[in-house]
Scaffold this active site. Structure first.
Site, PDB file in Angstrom:
ATOM      1  N   TYR A  51       0.745  -1.021   0.080  1.00  0.00           N
ATOM      2  CA  TYR A  51       0.222   0.030  -0.108  1.00  0.00           C
ATOM      3  C   TYR A  51       0.819   1.306   0.080  1.00  0.00           C
ATOM      4  O   TYR A  51       1.962   1.341   0.750  1.00  0.00           O
ATOM      5  CB  TYR A  51      -0.909  -0.015   1.288  1.00  0.00           C
ATOM      6  CG  TYR A  51      -1.601   1.356   1.270  1.00  0.00           C
ATOM      7  CD1 TYR A  51      -2.769   1.545   0.514  1.00  0.00           C
ATOM      8  CD2 TYR A  51      -1.473   2.252   2.634  1.00  0.00           C
ATOM      9  CE1 TYR A  51      -3.385   2.581   0.521  1.00  0.00           C
ATOM     10  CE2 TYR A  51      -2.336   3.282   2.547  1.00  0.00           C
ATOM     11  CZ  TYR A  51      -3.202   3.509   1.628  1.00  0.00           C
ATOM     12  OH  TYR A  51      -3.911   4.832   1.721  1.00  0.00           O
ATOM     13  N   ASP A  65      -0.710  16.045   5.005  1.00  0.00           N
ATOM     14  CA  ASP A  65      -1.449  15.407   4.112  1.00  0.00           C
ATOM     15  C   ASP A  65      -2.777  16.299   3.746  1.00  0.00           C
ATOM     16  O   ASP A  65      -3.808  15.702   4.426  1.00  0.00           O
ATOM     17  CB  ASP A  65      -1.813  14.124   4.635  1.00  0.00           C
ATOM     18  CG  ASP A  65      -2.673  13.347   3.958  1.00  0.00           C
ATOM     19  OD1 ASP A  65      -2.913  13.323   2.639  1.00  0.00           O
ATOM     20  OD2 ASP A  65      -3.433  12.142   4.332  1.00  0.00           O
ATOM     21  N   ASP A  92      -3.018   5.281  -2.897  1.00  0.00           N
ATOM     22  CA  ASP A  92      -3.841   6.269  -2.155  1.00  0.00           C
ATOM     23  C   ASP A  92      -4.213   7.641  -3.282  1.00  0.00           C
ATOM     24  O   ASP A  92      -3.259   8.190  -3.693  1.00  0.00           O
ATOM     25  CB  ASP A  92      -3.316   6.997  -0.916  1.00  0.00           C
ATOM     26  CG  ASP A  92      -4.101   8.096  -0.161  1.00  0.00           C
ATOM     27  OD1 ASP A  92      -5.203   8.502  -0.846  1.00  0.00           O
ATOM     28  OD2 ASP A  92      -3.962   8.468   0.837  1.00  0.00           O
ATOM     29  N   ASP A  94      -6.327  10.047  -3.270  1.00  0.00           N
ATOM     30  CA  ASP A  94      -6.839  11.062  -2.340  1.00  0.00           C
ATOM     31  C   ASP A  94      -8.121  11.475  -3.160  1.00  0.00           C
ATOM     32  O   ASP A  94      -9.031  10.362  -3.093  1.00  0.00           O
ATOM     33  CB  ASP A  94      -6.217  12.301  -2.431  1.00  0.00           C
ATOM     34  CG  ASP A  94      -5.014  12.331  -1.565  1.00  0.00           C
ATOM     35  OD1 ASP A  94      -4.968  11.572  -0.397  1.00  0.00           O
ATOM     36  OD2 ASP A  94      -3.816  13.121  -1.609  1.00  0.00           O
ATOM     37  N   HIS A 119      -7.708   3.908  -4.426  1.00  0.00           N
ATOM     38  CA  HIS A 119      -8.435   4.302  -3.562  1.00  0.00           C
ATOM     39  C   HIS A 119      -8.940   5.852  -3.855  1.00  0.00           C
ATOM     40  O   HIS A 119      -7.905   6.584  -3.677  1.00  0.00           O
ATOM     41  CB  HIS A 119      -8.804   3.764  -2.327  1.00  0.00           C
ATOM     42  CG  HIS A 119      -7.764   4.408  -1.331  1.00  0.00           C
ATOM     43  ND1 HIS A 119      -8.117   5.809  -0.839  1.00  0.00           N
ATOM     44  CD2 HIS A 119      -6.943   3.976  -0.354  1.00  0.00           C
ATOM     45  CE1 HIS A 119      -6.977   6.003  -0.136  1.00  0.00           C
ATOM     46  NE2 HIS A 119      -6.329   4.972   0.238  1.00  0.00           N
ATOM     47  N   GLU A 121     -11.551   8.997  -2.431  1.00  0.00           N
ATOM     48  CA  GLU A 121     -12.314   9.384  -1.389  1.00  0.00           C
ATOM     49  C   GLU A 121     -13.222  10.579  -1.496  1.00  0.00           C
ATOM     50  O   GLU A 121     -12.956  11.352  -2.620  1.00  0.00           O
ATOM     51  CB  GLU A 121     -11.358   9.948  -0.178  1.00  0.00           C
ATOM     52  CG  GLU A 121     -10.639  11.063  -0.382  1.00  0.00           C
ATOM     53  CD  GLU A 121      -9.444  11.375   0.598  1.00  0.00           C
ATOM     54  OE1 GLU A 121      -9.314  12.200   1.407  1.00  0.00           O
ATOM     55  OE2 GLU A 121      -8.642  10.263   0.553  1.00  0.00           O
ATOM     56  N   CYS A 129      -6.605  13.707   6.776  1.00  0.00           N
ATOM     57  CA  CYS A 129      -6.424  12.485   7.057  1.00  0.00           C
ATOM     58  C   CYS A 129      -7.778  12.167   7.767  1.00  0.00           C
ATOM     59  O   CYS A 129      -8.403  12.847   8.367  1.00  0.00           O
ATOM     60  CB  CYS A 129      -5.266  12.375   8.260  1.00  0.00           C
ATOM     61  SG  CYS A 129      -5.392  10.806   9.228  1.00  0.00           S
ATOM     62  N   ARG A 162     -13.508   5.344  -1.048  1.00  0.00           N
ATOM     63  CA  ARG A 162     -13.521   5.308   0.210  1.00  0.00           C
ATOM     64  C   ARG A 162     -14.565   6.308   0.838  1.00  0.00           C
ATOM     65  O   ARG A 162     -14.571   7.549   0.052  1.00  0.00           O
ATOM     66  CB  ARG A 162     -11.933   5.993   0.507  1.00  0.00           C
ATOM     67  CG  ARG A 162     -11.939   6.773   1.918  1.00  0.00           C
ATOM     68  CD  ARG A 162     -10.395   7.066   2.459  1.00  0.00           C
ATOM     69  NE  ARG A 162     -10.386   8.156   3.156  1.00  0.00           N
ATOM     70  CZ  ARG A 162      -9.480   8.673   3.601  1.00  0.00           C
ATOM     71  NH1 ARG A 162      -7.943   8.119   3.129  1.00  0.00           N
ATOM     72  NH2 ARG A 162      -9.339   9.889   4.455  1.00  0.00           N
ATOM     73  N   GLU A 192     -13.889   4.625   6.066  1.00  0.00           N
ATOM     74  CA  GLU A 192     -12.713   5.049   6.883  1.00  0.00           C
ATOM     75  C   GLU A 192     -13.030   5.651   8.480  1.00  0.00           C
ATOM     76  O   GLU A 192     -14.128   5.959   8.408  1.00  0.00           O
ATOM     77  CB  GLU A 192     -12.165   6.118   6.176  1.00  0.00           C
ATOM     78  CG  GLU A 192     -11.234   6.991   6.932  1.00  0.00           C
ATOM     79  CD  GLU A 192      -9.786   6.342   7.165  1.00  0.00           C
ATOM     80  OE1 GLU A 192      -9.869   5.221   7.808  1.00  0.00           O
ATOM     81  OE2 GLU A 192      -8.537   6.654   7.106  1.00  0.00           O
ATOM     82  N   ASN A 215      -8.599   0.002   7.642  1.00  0.00           N
ATOM     83  CA  ASN A 215      -7.493   0.930   7.857  1.00  0.00           C
ATOM     84  C   ASN A 215      -6.892   0.582   9.050  1.00  0.00           C
ATOM     85  O   ASN A 215      -7.667   0.955  10.215  1.00  0.00           O
ATOM     86  CB  ASN A 215      -7.643   2.196   7.259  1.00  0.00           C
ATOM     87  CG  ASN A 215      -6.602   3.051   7.863  1.00  0.00           C
ATOM     88  OD1 ASN A 215      -5.233   2.625   7.758  1.00  0.00           O
ATOM     89  ND2 ASN A 215      -6.707   4.622   7.626  1.00  0.00           N
TER      90      ASN A 215
END
Length: 304
Positions: A51, A65, A92, A94, A119, A121, A129, A162, A192, A215
């Site tokens: 990952y 982040d 990731d 985002d 993924h 989101e 985060c 996500r 998440e 996660n």
């Protein structure tokens, strides 16, 4: 052998290989690897997939982040991890770096760089985060449009949607979003920042047959569970997103403190990867042997 040898490279696309891992019995364990060296060490430990965390990437660059980095910056990490390890990699993505066309560009870029899955989101920029407060969500329909765009752009890439909705819309809202994202073309769902075992159970029960990602980040809102415990809850994948970077950063902090204190690295030698261990990990001798195996170029005989 080095990734330079074509015959040693995987014949199947990374997306196909990721799907094959996901189809195997048991939970798919995906430790975070924040660079190529970490990827090689994870592979040596026996992991079959990896990952790549946005939080780990940005932190390694000295940034928070918050969705600051670009598609091309992420692709640099994807390429080094994929070619160093040869393992299928979940990345990731985002918020997709923009709207529908940007999401399609992300999918094509990541897939071409060697990613096996991504993924996406449902936050708005500046994203946070998932275990922080005051996250702002996109509308469910806007996120579904992004998922549909990603599904249309992919060749083999696994698309994971996500949702960060549990904190603001409750579990019922997060589940409703997840169902919409599956209808839009997502291959799996990543709920998440769930805060209890019961929440994980409820999501599993509400989404029968849907592949689910858990996660297991440290210092977050989710209770500490093992891979086996997540498997027992019916989850299909689990990530440890920033663990490798956290350990590396703590070791570096101790190193710099020792140099500042002692004017030397002597106290840290027992905690260092040795030169031999480093060369073994990166395959220096294999690269050298490959170089020596290439026949010297011979100039044509123009007199013939």
């Amino acid at each position: 052998m080095p990734y330079l040898i074509g015959s040693d490279l995987p014949r199947e696309p990374a997306g196909k290989r990721f799907r094959d891992l996901l189809a195997r019995p048991g939970i798919l364990r995906l430790p975070g690897a924040h660079n190529g060296q970490a990827a090689l060490q994870a592979k040596a430990a026996g992991f079959d997939g990896l990952y790549l965390s946005g939080a780990a990437m940005t932190a390694s660059m000295g940034l928070p982040d918050l969705g600051i980095i670009t598609v091309d910056e992420v692709a640099f990490f994807v390429r080094q991890i994929a070619r160093a390890s040869g393992l299928p990699l979940l990345v990731d993505g985002d918020t997709g770096y923009g709207e529908a066309l940007n999401v399609m560009h992300m999918v094509r870029t990541f897939e071409d760089a060697g990613a096996g899955a991504v993924h996406l989101e449902d936050q708005l920029l500046p994203k946070k985060c998932g275990h922080l407060n005051d996250k702002k969500l996109a509308s469910a329909s806007d996120m579904a449009a992004k998922v549909a765009a990603a599904a249309r752009a992919k060749r083999d890439l696994v698309i994971i949607a996500r949702t960060d909705a549990a904190a603001s819309e409750g579990l019922e809202g997060a589940i409703a979003r997840a169902k919409l994202y599956i209808e839009a073309g997502a291959d799996a769902i990543f709920p998440e920042a769930l805060t209890s075992v019961e929440m994980f159970r409820e999501v599993r029960a509400a989404l029968p047959g849907v592949k689910l990602l858990a996660n297991m980040t440290e210092f977050g809102r989710t209770p500490a569970l093992t891979a086996q415990e997540f498997e027992d809850l019916g989850y299909d994948m689990v990530i440890w997103p920033v663990s490798s970077l956290r350990v590396a950063n703590k070791a570096q902090e101790k190193l710099y403190a020792a140099i500042a204190r002692d004017g030397a690295t002597t106290a840290m030698i027992p905690e260092m990867q040795s030169r031999t261990e480093l060369y073994d990990t990166i395959g220096l001798n294999a690269f050298e042997a490959l170089d020596h195996s290439i026949a010297a170029s011979i100039a044509p005989d123009w007199k013939a």
